[in-house]
Design an enzyme around this catalytic site. Structure first.
Site, PDB file in Angstrom:
ATOM      1  N   ASP A   1     -13.878  -3.055   7.564  1.00 40.81           N
ATOM      2  CA  ASP A   1     -13.972  -4.429   7.376  1.00 40.81           C
ATOM      3  C   ASP A   1     -13.364  -5.254   8.670  1.00 40.81           C
ATOM      4  O   ASP A   1     -13.820  -5.546   9.657  1.00 40.81           O
ATOM      5  CB  ASP A   1     -13.510  -4.922   5.967  1.00 40.81           C
ATOM      6  N   ARG A   2     -12.144  -5.693   8.577  1.00 41.87           N
ATOM      7  CA  ARG A   2     -11.306  -6.283   9.562  1.00 41.87           C
ATOM      8  C   ARG A   2     -11.163  -5.454  10.687  1.00 41.87           C
ATOM      9  O   ARG A   2     -11.252  -6.038  11.906  1.00 41.87           O
ATOM     10  CB  ARG A   2      -9.850  -6.328   9.104  1.00 41.87           C
TER      11      ARG A   2
ATOM     12  N   ILE B   1     -10.718  -8.847   1.661  1.00 37.17           N
ATOM     13  CA  ILE B   1     -12.088  -9.453   1.267  1.00 37.17           C
ATOM     14  C   ILE B   1     -12.151 -10.229   0.187  1.00 37.17           C
ATOM     15  O   ILE B   1     -12.974 -11.158   0.097  1.00 37.17           O
ATOM     16  CB  ILE B   1     -13.078  -8.030   1.371  1.00 37.17           C
TER      17      ILE B   1
ATOM     18  N   CYS C   1      -7.069  -1.325   9.293  1.00 42.83           N
ATOM     19  CA  CYS C   1      -6.737  -2.179   8.332  1.00 42.83           C
ATOM     20  C   CYS C   1      -6.302  -1.284   7.160  1.00 42.83           C
ATOM     21  O   CYS C   1      -5.726  -0.396   7.165  1.00 42.83           O
ATOM     22  CB  CYS C   1      -7.935  -3.128   8.177  1.00 42.83           C
TER      23      CYS C   1
ATOM     24  N   ASN D   1       0.844  -1.064   0.031  1.00 45.65           N
ATOM     25  CA  ASN D   1       0.074  -0.104   0.101  1.00 45.65           C
ATOM     26  C   ASN D   1       0.752   1.316  -0.005  1.00 45.65           C
ATOM     27  O   ASN D   1       0.485   2.181  -0.440  1.00 45.65           O
ATOM     28  CB  ASN D   1      -1.042   0.066   1.209  1.00 45.65           C
TER      29      ASN D   1
ATOM     30  N   ARG E   1     -21.090  -5.057   0.713  1.00 40.97           N
ATOM     31  CA  ARG E   1     -20.516  -6.290   1.201  1.00 40.97           C
ATOM     32  C   ARG E   1     -21.768  -7.288   1.301  1.00 40.97           C
ATOM     33  O   ARG E   1     -21.532  -8.612   0.595  1.00 40.97           O
ATOM     34  CB  ARG E   1     -20.166  -6.232   2.517  1.00 40.97           C
TER      35      ARG E   1
END
Lengths: 651, 324
Positions: free
Chosen positions: A335-336, A268, A330, A242, A376
């Site tokens: 999400d995480r 994901i 994350c 990243n 999602r």
């Protein structure tokens, strides 16, 4: 469409013949037959994929896979009809506007006041107060009141006292999607906190004074510790990659007094594929033990569940045992980050293990913090690469914990399954859209109903009989072990094979104990009444009165007796080579239903919300059956020699 | 249901009229019978070379033979060793756990045994047909099948006394060679010869059924674990020796105490009772799908994880029911 057959995928019995209906909100299969008009309802929102298979002599097969793991195999006689149904379902299962969703037409017949009350049931400011904020170290900030700083965050966030608006805004500019560090959980016993954010836009060398000040502020809000953990839930490689895109992670050199940690939960896309592989294993016909275990391991699913759990355990330990605050992120922090913060909170605080507390937890870490429900879980037709079973994984973590700590949770497995079901069902408005901002724009609370109110009303079905508020397991922090031989991660057949009743234990311990507890309660009430009466009688000294106590047959009332129903316990498929061995005795006739073994669990709406009208949910419905909700009702067995078997009540 | 060892047909296809008469006598009028051979067809055919074999259709026309292969006892010990190794791996690594579990084949054996037992039960219950079960010697897989079939069919075998009788009948009296099979368990370093966890597999199968029908057994998991322990090492004489002949020669009834005399004392029995038990008169059919079969944590992870939380759950269950 008439003369459609609904096949039972697991067993080789005859298919059910009936009529298929398509409505604006559901697909409905109604079985022909005089007595038991079994109905199977599937919400379009639940449909994950539709597969048109090769035409055979018997007709055109259509396979519908649902997001709640139900799989429906239909055979439609005419190819043209099949094609029509297929095209229609594709369109119906992929709505383009929110207004097409069921929640906008669902009518539970409540008045406006009740609807409003339903939405007020879970109040986050109450929750933060319960935690102990605002206080000397933490304050509410309204810097995001018009979603001007971060459009995926809520209007009210909690930040350290020393974080000024300037610092917050500055930090938000240095974070992916502007998701600046904000409070998720505060531990009033030791002032340690869990904060969450997205990744910093640090690239290889960029710095931001305000972001560094923000982390300092979080650290200072915990006078008991001189450093702060920063937990990046991504695998190190991904995080490093990243940086090339101008994002990345916190450099310990730039941020004073932080200890940085990678936890390594996959993204994901990996999770989506993992689930896919696991479902393929579930769809295998008569797999061997090896096929199953290999397939399960190959999917990696349980490994991912463990990774999420281990992250939660690490954070909970940091807070409870070390008294150190943690900042979790994350990539985008929705999400995480949500998974891990929720798991940690659940381990730390027994409140979240209650029915109400769990609803609050989801509302806080998922709904308010902008988890992208629409993307999602595919409320609307969108990019398939955004779909991922993120909240499903969190819910499974909870189930795994329930298996290891059976007394620690106020709710039972059915509660988790129903929550998961409704995240996909769009029957209620809680999980629509991608953020609080979008939901408010759509005026969700004025146009739909809240799931929480519905579940709360039915909470008697969701209780764990082994839970006692004063039990040792319900106090304080849960401390699970981490090695697989010390914490056995199990395959959750109640969820992933939910509709294959033959695979589950045929007697439900939970339901049995709940029935016993209900009976106990009734007996206590009766005892109380009798005591009062006795006291009155003694007072008035009327010796002639006969005290009549109704000795009802308790067990019959509660259905504990074996004589009270038409359920059958029938053999499963034990022989693959059917020619050499019949699975059914000639004297039995065609009425056996080996897969639809009913348990009391099913009778109590394992398929939720089945009232005998149009507000129905997916699942198997039997209108003629006495039970008001869910489950298939089997025609009564031949009473001949099998009277023993025919009266099996799975309690 | 009858049990035996393999017929000695040999390569010449010998027949024995008395044997045929004996098992035909169990046929119900107008019905055929089933012979469940716990060897694969191949193995059964190969047995002829050593003087053994299987019942030929021509000589036993009213019987239909089904082969339901259950692994031979010598393989089972290796399975146990691998399983126990996998369970003791303290690494935090989830990667290999399932494949190690799979490589031990333990659950595969469970599935095989349960399936064969269910089939035998199905023959009797659904077909109303007589059944003959045998493998090679009739002392291992045969007994697993016949005893599990009875648990499925007969509710009395699910009571404590009934189960004890079942063990006495189908294992002790039937001549399962406990002394050979339970001489060593999974940790021994010396070379294994006759050892095999046949009885443990049986108990594991019972546990699987108990898990699926938690209200149908008068005894609990602790009872099964206790029996497992005493089969391998015990201060009682019940599981000593290989058969009744040996036990009588060893004068065990005179020189040792019986396990049952201790277990059946009320203060001991109370530890082994299932609080959820509700007597029913049903035939219970377990699911043998892989999803339905689980690793018996109570035995294989017993010393690894704290049982505190599960024990507390048990206590809570007992107190709910007692209070009622």
């Amino acid at each position: 469409v008439e003369n459609v057959r609904l096949l039972d995928r697991l067993s080789s019995r005859k298919a059910a013949l009936g009529t298929l209906y398509l409505t604006a909100t559901h697909v409905i299969f109604v079985e022909n037959g005089s007595e038991a008009r079994k109905e199977t309802w599937v919400l379009h929102s639940q449909i994950s994929s539709i597969e048109k298979q090769a035409t055979t002599a018997t007709g055109c097969p259509l396979l519908i896979r649902c997001k709640n793991f139900q799989v429906i195999q239909l055979v439609i006689p005419q190819e043209r009809d099949c094609h029509d149904v297929y095209i229609s379902l594709i369109r119906l299962a992929r709505p383009v506007k929110y207004e097409e969703l069921y929640c906008f037409s669902f009518n539970p017949k409540l008045d406006k006041e009740e609807r409003e009350q339903g939405w007020k049931l879970v109040d986050l400011s109450e929750e933060y107060n319960r935690m102990g904020v605002p206080n000397n170290y933490w304050q509410i900030s309204d810097v995001n009141r018009d979603y001007g700083v971060c459009d995926s965050y809520p209007t009210e966030v909690y930040v350290p006292k020393s974080a000024t608006a300037h610092i917050i805004v500055g930090s938000s500019k240095f974070r992916s999607r502007r998701r600046f560090p904000a409070l998720s959980y505060y531990c009033k016993d030791n002032n340690a906190s869990i904060c969450r954010s997205s990744q910093p836009l640090s690239g290889f060398s960029a710095r931001c004074l305000e972001d560094e000040q923000m982390l300092q502020a979080i650290r200072k809000a915990n006078p008991g510790s001189d450093f702060l953990y920063v937990v990046d839930t991504r695998p190190k490689l991904n995080a490093m990659a990243n940086r090339a895109a101008g994002k990345g992670y916190e450099n310990e050199d730039n941020y004073s007094n932080i200890k940085f940690q990678f936890i390594g939960i996959e993204n994901i896309h990996v999770m989506r594929n993992s689930l896919q592989k696991m479902l393929e294993v579930c769809e295998l016909k008569s797999p061997s033990m090896s096929d199953f275990l290999w397939g399960l391991e190959n999917s990696g699913w349980l490994k991912h569940i463990k990774a999420i759990m281990d992250a939660g355990i690490f954070i909970a330990k940091a807070v409870a045992e070390e008294g150190v605050s943690v900042l979790v992120h994350c990539s985008d922090g929705w999400d995480r980050t949500a998974q891990v913060c929720s798991v940690a909170s659940l381990l730390l605080d027994p409140y979240y293990r209650t029915v109400k507390g769990f609803m609050v937890l989801i509302e806080k870490d998922w709904v308010s913090f902008g988890h992208k429900f629409n993307h999602r879980y595919g409320n609307l037709d969108g990019d398939p690469k955004e779909i991922s079973p993120v909240i499903d994984q969190f819910i499974e973590c909870v189930w795994q914990l329930m298996e290891q700590f059976p007394c620690a949770f106020e709710f039972n497995e059915r509660f988790l399954i129903h929550v998961q079901h409704h995240i996909y069902s769009c029957q209620f408005g809680n999980f629509l859209c991608n953020s609080q901002k979008e939901r408010r724009e759509l005026k969700i609370q004025e146009r739909t109903y809240s799931l929480w109110a519905h579940l709360w009303k039915n909470r008697a079905d969701y209780l764990n009989p082994l839970y006692r508020p004063d039990h040792s397991q319900t106090q304080g922090t849960l401390r699970p072990q981490m090695a697989p031989c010390n914490f056995l991660y199990k395959f959750w057949s109640g969820m992933y094979n939910r509709f294959e009743k033959g695979l589950h234990p045929r007697q439900s311990v939970t339901d049995y104990l709940m029935a016993v507890k209900e009976e106990t309660q009734q007996l206590e009430e009766e005892l109380e009444v009798l005591r009062e009466r006795l006291a009155n009688l003694q007072k008035s000294q009327l010796n002639d009165n006969k005290i009549k106590s109704k000795r009802q047959d308790r067990s019959k009332e509660l259905g504990l007796s074996t004589s009270n129903n038409s359920l059958a316990n029938t053999p499963q498929e034990y022989s693959n080579d059917l020619k050499s061995f019949p699975s059914r005795s000639p004297s039995q006739g065609d009425e056996e239903d080996s897969a639809l073994i009913l348990t009391q669990d099913n009778l109590k709406s394992s398929d939720p919300d089945l009232s005998a009208n149009s507000d129905q949910e997916s699942g198997v419905e039997d209108l003629s059956c006495r039970s008001p909700s869910g489950g298939g009702c089997l025609p009564s067995e031949d009473s001949g020699k099998d009277s023993d078997e025919a009266v099996f009540l799975a309690v | 249901m009858m049990r035996s060892s393999q017929p000695l047909t040999g390569t010449n296809g010998r027949r024995c009229k008395e044997d045929e008469k004996l098992i035909n006598a169990t046929l119900r009028p107008g019905k055929r019978g089933y012979i469940i051979d716990t060897r694969s067809l191949n193995v059964a055919q190969q047995a002829r070379a050593k003087g053994g074999g299987f019942e030929q259709e021509a000589h036993y026309p009213q019987w239909r033979r089904i082969h339901k292969c259950i692994e031979r006892f010598n393989i089972l010990q290796e399975s146990l060793i691998k399983l126990v190794e996998a369970c003791n791996d303290q690494s935090h690594n989830m990667d290999r756990w399932l494949s190690k579990l799979e490589a031990s084949n333990w659950l595969t054996h469970i599935k095989e045994i349960l399936t064969a037992a269910c089939l035998a039960a199905q023959c009797i219950d659904r077909e109303g047909a007589s059944v003959l079960v045998h493998g090679t010697e009739g002392t291992d897989s045969t007994l697993q099948v016949t005893s599990l079939a009875q648990i499925i069919l007969d509710p009395r075998c699910r009571t404590i006394r009934g189960f004890e009788s079942l063990v006495v009948r189908e294992w002790l009296q039937a001549g399962h060679p406990f002394q050979q099979r339970c001489a060593q368990s999974a940790y021994s370093n010396s070379k294994q010869k006759w050892e095999a966890p046949v009885f443990l597999l049986f108990l594991d199968c019972v546990w699987q059924i108990l898990r699926q029908f938690p209200c149908s057994f008068e005894f609990n998991e602790q009872f099964l674990i206790m029996l497992f322990e005493h089969a391998y090492a015990s201060q009682f004489g019940t599981f000593l020796g290989n058969n009744e002949n040996e036990r009588s020669k060893l004068k065990l009834p005179q020189k040792t105490m019986s396990l049952w005399s201790w277990v059946n004392r009320s203060e001991e029995l109370s530890k082994f009772q299932n609080p959820l038990f509700e007597a029913n008169s049903l035939v219970i059919w377990p699911s043998v799908a892989p999803q339905s079969l689980q690793l018996w944590e109570g035995v294989f992870l017993r010393w690894n994880r704290p049982s505190k939380f599960l024990d507390e759950a048990q206590e809570e269950m007992i107190s709910i029911i007692r209070y009622n």
